[in-house]
Motif scaffolding. Structure first.
Motif, PDB file in Angstrom:
ATOM      1  N   TYR A 311       0.866  -1.170   0.000  1.00 57.38           N
ATOM      2  CA  TYR A 311       0.000   0.000   0.000  1.00 57.38           C
ATOM      3  C   TYR A 311       0.913   1.234   0.000  1.00 57.38           C
ATOM      4  CZ  TYR A 311      -3.280  -3.560   1.730  1.00 57.38           C
ATOM      5  OH  TYR A 311      -4.041  -4.702   1.891  1.00 57.38           O
ATOM      6  N   ASN A 312       1.031   1.883  -1.147  1.00 53.86           N
ATOM      7  CA  ASN A 312       1.924   3.031  -1.290  1.00 53.86           C
ATOM      8  C   ASN A 312       1.098   4.319  -1.217  1.00 53.86           C
ATOM      9  OD1 ASN A 312       3.429   5.200  -2.742  1.00 53.86           O
ATOM     10  ND2 ASN A 312       4.991   3.610  -2.920  1.00 53.86           N
ATOM     11  N   PHE A 313       1.169   5.006  -0.064  1.00 53.72           N
ATOM     12  CA  PHE A 313       0.347   6.194   0.145  1.00 53.72           C
ATOM     13  C   PHE A 313       0.806   7.401  -0.685  1.00 53.72           C
ATOM     14  CE2 PHE A 313      -1.482   3.635   3.323  1.00 53.72           C
ATOM     15  CZ  PHE A 313      -2.659   4.240   3.759  1.00 53.72           C
ATOM     16  N   PRO A 314       2.123   7.671  -0.796  1.00 50.84           N
ATOM     17  CA  PRO A 314       2.534   8.833  -1.594  1.00 50.84           C
ATOM     18  C   PRO A 314       2.049   8.762  -3.041  1.00 50.84           C
ATOM     19  CG  PRO A 314       4.358   8.095  -0.228  1.00 50.84           C
ATOM     20  CD  PRO A 314       3.294   7.052  -0.115  1.00 50.84           C
ATOM     21  N   ARG A 317      -1.417   4.172  -4.546  1.00 50.62           N
ATOM     22  CA  ARG A 317      -1.645   2.908  -5.250  1.00 50.62           C
ATOM     23  C   ARG A 317      -1.532   1.696  -4.337  1.00 50.62           C
ATOM     24  NH1 ARG A 317       3.335   0.519  -5.884  1.00 50.62           N
ATOM     25  NH2 ARG A 317       5.131   1.926  -5.990  1.00 50.62           N
ATOM     26  N   VAL A 318      -2.186   0.632  -4.745  1.00 53.83           N
ATOM     27  CA  VAL A 318      -2.118  -0.661  -4.063  1.00 53.83           C
ATOM     28  C   VAL A 318      -1.700  -1.696  -5.090  1.00 53.83           C
ATOM     29  CG1 VAL A 318      -3.372  -2.412  -2.761  1.00 53.83           C
ATOM     30  CG2 VAL A 318      -3.971   0.001  -2.491  1.00 53.83           C
ATOM     31  N   THR A 319      -0.691  -2.497  -4.746  1.00 58.71           N
ATOM     32  CA  THR A 319      -0.212  -3.527  -5.668  1.00 58.71           C
ATOM     33  C   THR A 319      -0.279  -4.888  -4.996  1.00 58.71           C
ATOM     34  OG1 THR A 319       1.302  -2.006  -6.791  1.00 58.71           O
ATOM     35  CG2 THR A 319       1.742  -4.365  -7.027  1.00 58.71           C
ATOM     36  N   ASP A 320      -0.962  -5.830  -5.645  1.00 63.70           N
ATOM     37  CA  ASP A 320      -0.948  -7.219  -5.176  1.00 63.70           C
ATOM     38  C   ASP A 320       0.115  -7.954  -5.975  1.00 63.70           C
ATOM     39  OD1 ASP A 320      -1.768 -10.164  -5.009  1.00 63.70           O
ATOM     40  OD2 ASP A 320      -3.087  -9.218  -3.527  1.00 63.70           O
ATOM     41  N   HIS A 321       1.151  -8.390  -5.270  1.00 67.94           N
ATOM     42  CA  HIS A 321       2.330  -8.941  -5.955  1.00 67.94           C
ATOM     43  C   HIS A 321       2.091 -10.328  -6.545  1.00 67.94           C
ATOM     44  CE1 HIS A 321       4.469  -5.540  -4.300  1.00 67.94           C
ATOM     45  NE2 HIS A 321       4.040  -5.868  -3.105  1.00 67.94           N
ATOM     46  N   ARG A 322       1.099 -11.045  -6.067  1.00 66.04           N
ATOM     47  CA  ARG A 322       0.874 -12.410  -6.558  1.00 66.04           C
ATOM     48  C   ARG A 322       0.342 -12.430  -7.982  1.00 66.04           C
ATOM     49  NH1 ARG A 322      -2.863 -13.720  -1.566  1.00 66.04           N
ATOM     50  NH2 ARG A 322      -3.398 -11.554  -2.109  1.00 66.04           N
ATOM     51  N   GLY A 324       0.234  -9.355  -9.861  1.00 69.97           N
ATOM     52  CA  GLY A 324       0.714  -8.167 -10.556  1.00 69.97           C
ATOM     53  C   GLY A 324      -0.356  -7.116 -10.797  1.00 69.97           C
ATOM     54  N   LEU A 325      -1.347  -7.074  -9.925  1.00 68.61           N
ATOM     55  CA  LEU A 325      -2.439  -6.108 -10.073  1.00 68.61           C
ATOM     56  C   LEU A 325      -2.121  -4.829  -9.312  1.00 68.61           C
ATOM     57  CD1 LEU A 325      -5.411  -5.384 -10.856  1.00 68.61           C
ATOM     58  CD2 LEU A 325      -6.077  -6.374  -8.645  1.00 68.61           C
ATOM     59  N   THR A 326      -2.250  -3.679  -9.966  1.00 69.45           N
ATOM     60  CA  THR A 326      -2.054  -2.381  -9.316  1.00 69.45           C
ATOM     61  C   THR A 326      -3.305  -1.532  -9.531  1.00 69.45           C
ATOM     62  OG1 THR A 326       0.360  -2.375  -9.554  1.00 69.45           O
ATOM     63  CG2 THR A 326      -0.720  -0.248  -9.275  1.00 69.45           C
ATOM     64  N   LEU A 327      -3.828  -0.998  -8.445  1.00 73.94           N
ATOM     65  CA  LEU A 327      -4.966  -0.089  -8.497  1.00 73.94           C
ATOM     66  C   LEU A 327      -4.532   1.273  -7.972  1.00 73.94           C
ATOM     67  CD1 LEU A 327      -7.910  -2.260  -7.043  1.00 73.94           C
ATOM     68  CD2 LEU A 327      -7.334  -1.871  -9.442  1.00 73.94           C
ATOM     69  N   VAL A 333      -9.697   1.629  -1.587  1.00 74.34           N
ATOM     70  CA  VAL A 333      -9.369   0.298  -1.068  1.00 74.34           C
ATOM     71  C   VAL A 333      -9.388   0.315   0.455  1.00 74.34           C
ATOM     72  CG1 VAL A 333      -7.569  -1.461  -0.867  1.00 74.34           C
ATOM     73  CG2 VAL A 333      -8.055  -0.430  -3.095  1.00 74.34           C
ATOM     74  N   MET A 334      -8.728   1.309   1.053  1.00 75.71           N
ATOM     75  CA  MET A 334      -8.655   1.379   2.510  1.00 75.71           C
ATOM     76  C   MET A 334     -10.033   1.631   3.123  1.00 75.71           C
ATOM     77  SD  MET A 334      -5.562   0.664   2.889  1.00 75.71           S
ATOM     78  CE  MET A 334      -5.522   0.714   4.689  1.00 75.71           C
ATOM     79  N   ALA A 335     -10.926   2.229   2.355  1.00 71.22           N
ATOM     80  CA  ALA A 335     -12.292   2.456   2.840  1.00 71.22           C
ATOM     81  C   ALA A 335     -13.156   1.205   2.684  1.00 71.22           C
ATOM     82  CB  ALA A 335     -12.930   3.622   2.092  1.00 71.22           C
TER      83      ALA A 335
END
Length: 362
Positions: A311-314, A317-322, A324-327, A333-335
């Motif tokens: 979870y990269n706040f700056p 974005r959110v990346t699921d490494h399994r 390779g999905l980035t939103l 997401v956090m909500a």
């Protein structure tokens, strides 16, 4: 027709469904009714998919006869050929849907879960992040109509949680949350950081399917119970009553504690349920390891030490490494609003891998 959709296999499903419905009509005891009801609910989507496919096959058969009939005029034949092409596309989609329904099911998918979120590396910031993660799951659960019951809390010194454990109940909770287990990493500037430097912290999430008594037999003589005063918020009550319960499973040394209820009896029951879930999870992991080939169809290794998401706040974005999905919608997401997109993508990847494994085995 593919091996996975063989006539014999489909007929076996239909015959079993008819047998279950017949047994349901004659069942008298609650245990049999519950067991047969669960099996019927699992078979019904497959039966409906079979019936949908066969209805399209019948439609295609009728169109083929019309096209082949020498008495059919040119305009009618052209119309039938157009409908035949459309029906063929619908059949492909129906066959794929049926193939998915026939994939091996995780017997625990329909179960409620025990959710554990623990602060990892990162000190106070990790505890704050653990709190953020728990609230994310809590909001997602609310959006799904699930119930969340906090069982145990250890609060962080500046907020958040060192550890929080909750029971989540509802429709197919484990099926939706089972891919959340693992290490979640956060990159952001802590509120206590004056220089504006980005820190990396982590929290560990575990999602355990709730176990039933038939899954794990626990001998009372293997348990040690300790009662103590609950800690944390709760007013004067927590200072006066020893309602918190810790239960230790002597053969394994596993200990769990529940302190959220004012009733010691209630906490004792929830502690045993939590212990049973942990023992059940250990057995499931052992069987998964023994069935190493089956793990090829899983998203990720299943190892709880595996870093699964950042979870990269700056950068928002959110990346699921399994997968390779980035939103680029971290706030949503956090909500808990956009978490479903990640959950759905993980489930879709799991289905794709299982289909590939089935094709290889065919």
């Amino acid at each position: 027709m593919s091996a996975g959709l063989s006539t014999a296999r489909l007929e076996a499903v239909l015959e079993r469904f008819a047998a279950v419905e017949d047994e349901l009509g004659r069942a008298a005891d609650g245990g049999s009714l519950a067991r047969l009801g669960r099996e019927r609910a699992e078979l019904l989507p497959v039966v409906e998919a079979i019936e949908a496919l066969r209805a399209i096959d019948a439609e295609i058969g009728g169109l083929d006869e019309l096209i082949a009939d020498a008495k059919t005029d040119a305009e009618m034949r052209a119309l039938a050929e157009q409908e035949r092409a459309e029906a063929g596309a619908r059949r492909d989609a129906a066959a794929e849907a049926l193939q998915t329904e026939l994939l091996p099911k995780d017997a625990t998918d329909a179960r409620d879960v025990i959710l554990e979120v623990r602060a990892g590396t990162g000190g106070d910031e990790a505890a704050l992040f653990a709190g953020d993660l728990f609230r994310m799951y809590q909001r997602f659960a609310e959006s799904q109509g699930w119930r969340v019951e906090v069982l145990s809390v250890s609060e962080g010194t500046v907020g958040g949680y060192k550890e929080i454990i909750a029971a989540i109940a509802g429709d197919h909770v484990f099926a939706r949350l089972k891919f959340e287990s693992g290490v979640h990493r956060v990159q952001r500037v802590p509120a206590t950081e004056g220089s504006g430097r980005i820190h990396t912290s982590a929290a560990t999430v575990a999602v355990l399917p709730e176990a039933e008594e038939v899954d794990v037999a626990i001998d009372d003589s293997d348990l040690r119970f300790d009662v103590y005063r609950a800690q944390g918020a709760g007013g004067q009550h927590v200072n006066k009553t020893e309602s918190a319960v810790r239960v230790t499973h002597l053969p394994t040394g596993i200990a769990v504690a529940v302190q959220d209820e004012r009733s010691q009896h209630r906490n004792r029951a929830r502690a045993i349920a939590l212990l049973r879930a942990k023992l059940f999870d250990i057995e499931r992991e052992r069987l998964d390891t023994a069935r190493a080939d089956a793990r090829r169809g899983q998203v990720g290794s299943g190892d709880r030490s595996e870093r699964i998401r950042t979870y990269n706040f700056p950068q928002g974005r959110v990346t699921d490494h399994r997968i390779g999905l980035t939103l680029h919608k971290l706030d949503a997401v956090m909500a808990g609003e956009a978490l479903g997109e990640i959950v759905d993508a993980l489930a879709a990847e799991q289905r794709a891998r299982l289909l590939a494994s089935e094709s290889e085995a065919a």
